[in-house]
Design an enzyme around this catalytic site. Sequence first.
Site, short mmCIF file in Angstrom:
data_model
loop_
_atom_site.label_atom_id
_atom_site.label_comp_id
_atom_site.label_asym_id
_atom_site.label_seq_id
_atom_site.Cartn_x
_atom_site.Cartn_y
_atom_site.Cartn_z
CB CYS A 157 -0.95 -0.03 1.19
SG CYS A 157 -1.93 -1.54 1.19
CG HIS A 290 -1.98 4.34 5.26
ND1 HIS A 290 -1.99 4.48 3.89
CD2 HIS A 290 -2.03 3.00 5.48
CE1 HIS A 290 -2.05 3.28 3.33
NE2 HIS A 290 -2.09 2.37 4.27
CG HIS A 327 -6.48 0.93 1.80
ND1 HIS A 327 -5.57 1.67 1.08
CD2 HIS A 327 -5.74 0.02 2.50
CE1 HIS A 327 -4.36 1.25 1.33
NE2 HIS A 327 -4.43 0.24 2.17
#
Lengths: 402, 352
Positions: A157, A290, A327
């Site tokens: 990620c 994040h 996400h």
Amino acid sequence: VTVAPRAAVITGAGIVSSAGDGVEAFRSAIDEGRSGARAAPHLDAPEAHPRMAAVVEDGPVGRRRPRDRAFAMARKAVGEALRAAGIDRHADEPLTGLALGTTLGGADAAQSVHAALLAGRRPRRADLLQAPLHALADHLVRRFGLEGPCVVVSNACVSATAAIGMALDLVRSGETDAVVAGGVDTLHGFNFTGFAALGLLTADRCLPFHPVGSRMLLGEAAAFLVVENEASARRRGARVLAALAGYGSSCDAWHVITPAPDGNGVCRAVRAALADAGMAPDDVDFVSLHGVGTGAMDRMEARAMTALFGDRPRGLPAASLRPVTGHSLGSAGAVDAIACVLALSGGRVFPTPAGDPASILPPSVRLERNARDAPLRVAVNTSSGFGGVNAAIVLRRWEGAS
Amino acid sequence: VSALVVTGLGFVHPYGHRLEDLALALSREGRSPSQVPAASLRATPGRARLRVDGVGQLVGQAVTLALENAALLPLADPDATALVGGTQWGGLEACARFHEELLTRGPDHVTPSVFPQTAHNVALAAAAIEHQVRGPVFTLVSGVTAGLEALGWACRLLAAGRCAAVVAGGFDRWFPALGLALEAAGMVGCAEGACFFVVETEDGARARGVSPLARLHAHAIASCRRPGRGPADALARAIGRALAGHAPPVGLCSGRGGPAARDARFESAYRSVLGDTWPSLPTFAPKRSLGETFGASGPFAVAAALSRWGGGLTGPVLVDALSWGGAGAAALLVEPLGPLTRAAAVSSSMTA
């Protein structure tokens, strides 16, 4: 080896996301905190698991699209970014490269290869050539006539943030004038089932840093920025959106899936990025977190924020876009970076919808619940992912030549 | 930044993991075996704890050998040590397994622990955990050029002051499903392997009392914006950029060794950059001996250059790579600093 420092600026941006197709639509969605989450019945998932995700509707990727959605979405976002930067296709100047971050690339082709092998059939040659992750970069390079350096990074990620950092180093070293940098990832039964099987997905909403905990809302997006040598941008008369001032990265070296609980990895990445920018934590006006909404990751990030900004006397504005965009894995860092560029250039903080005032973040870091005007000068964007990798970039409001 | 040097080499290949295995393999031509013998891939206790799969074991073994060879273990400064790897297929074996479970058993019956192994960066992350590498750690997935690019990124990280030492190289795993697919596409002679180097500044190596194996002069990458002549042009640009401002190469360790049409692209690039006299350069194509190791092929070519020409040629050797899709090209200028005879390339844990 000698390094001539060169300032890097952002001269273009492009995005395809569930929360907005194109930068202007995206700006409006994040300002209003409008979520792209919707039912996604087409995704494979365990029987009892709700199929809820921030998926991109088919319309935005166009009719004459390549077979793979990742290719189509990336092509659209890169095209928008280059147009915004005023860089023509197949132009010799500025010399432009590509830094692509992705975790799955053209997953449709890979799935076709696996399905053929399982059925005892020969995979199609075209699928085999599109299955490696770099095939997506090959497609973009040829489509847009990019002749500068091309890098493809798959760092979970953190992929897109890493790509932006690599673009910074390529521009600073003088290897190229500009780099289209960012990431793309799409949702498939493959990754949706995988995260569902790990018990990480939400059944309804994503609530980052919520005191009672939450889970992750998966999403998909393609997001790219044009990172350019300041002198090149000035020479071309390009409109500068922000300065890319620094980059830093680190590895927890702790666990393949679980982040190191002390947040030291994020802390080191942010400190390295700030040092790279010649700044200190006190210089930061806004943090884009994040904030994926899973307990372990949120707690780790909260500890990092305490270590970095715990001494601040006033609340540092912060936000996580995960409730809005979901996400989007390898592209998440670039989605957030575009949001930071918009926040800096527009002087407006974007919110975290449903952000709880009693969040687990330290009192000195305030999760914004509503958009508001703010004279931001410096923004930090953080990313973390599988493998214990962390990265951060520092963006600065553009105030003229450095 | 002082000159950048290579101070450690570690590799695992179906032919072996010792310097003499490499030298012997390079003296042969013909199809390489595809898989590293299981006995060479025995898991250390640390790796067993990490539950790494085949590709993770390849990477772990080669990274350990490189760090031991550079006398860097245990790491004195984990935060200032980086790990960069390049691969074409990454975690594809785990992807294939997860896909198989998903397609044949359905989403309710997949094995959750397989999913994280599908991330292409996990093999490198496991090696980072094993040795506590806490600086920048990232995985390039540019295909056949990725390993050579990783060495270039090692140079960039050091030049930018982002770390003090980098373990950089490439890897790829061969497994039956992939082998079948590749052969169906006409890619024969594929082999698995991992090859990593330790790169640091010459000053840093000297301060540690370590003798460099090679000096890295320059690196470059380029991409191709059109099919047809494009790949040859991209390779020519990468080579041209790497050679700019440097002495001409005294040897050429070429990424050739595939189908004739692909090899012709290399020859076209050499003609355009080095001139018609390029065939007079000492030239070597290690893929003809080691097979197509994809992400590991560039680092293996560097290892081959050091093995064959270390102590024999004085001056820089050009190493190159061109991706199978033809869109990416990489070049590296490396100067062997003596015979590659250091026994340290054989790990004590590997010689039993």
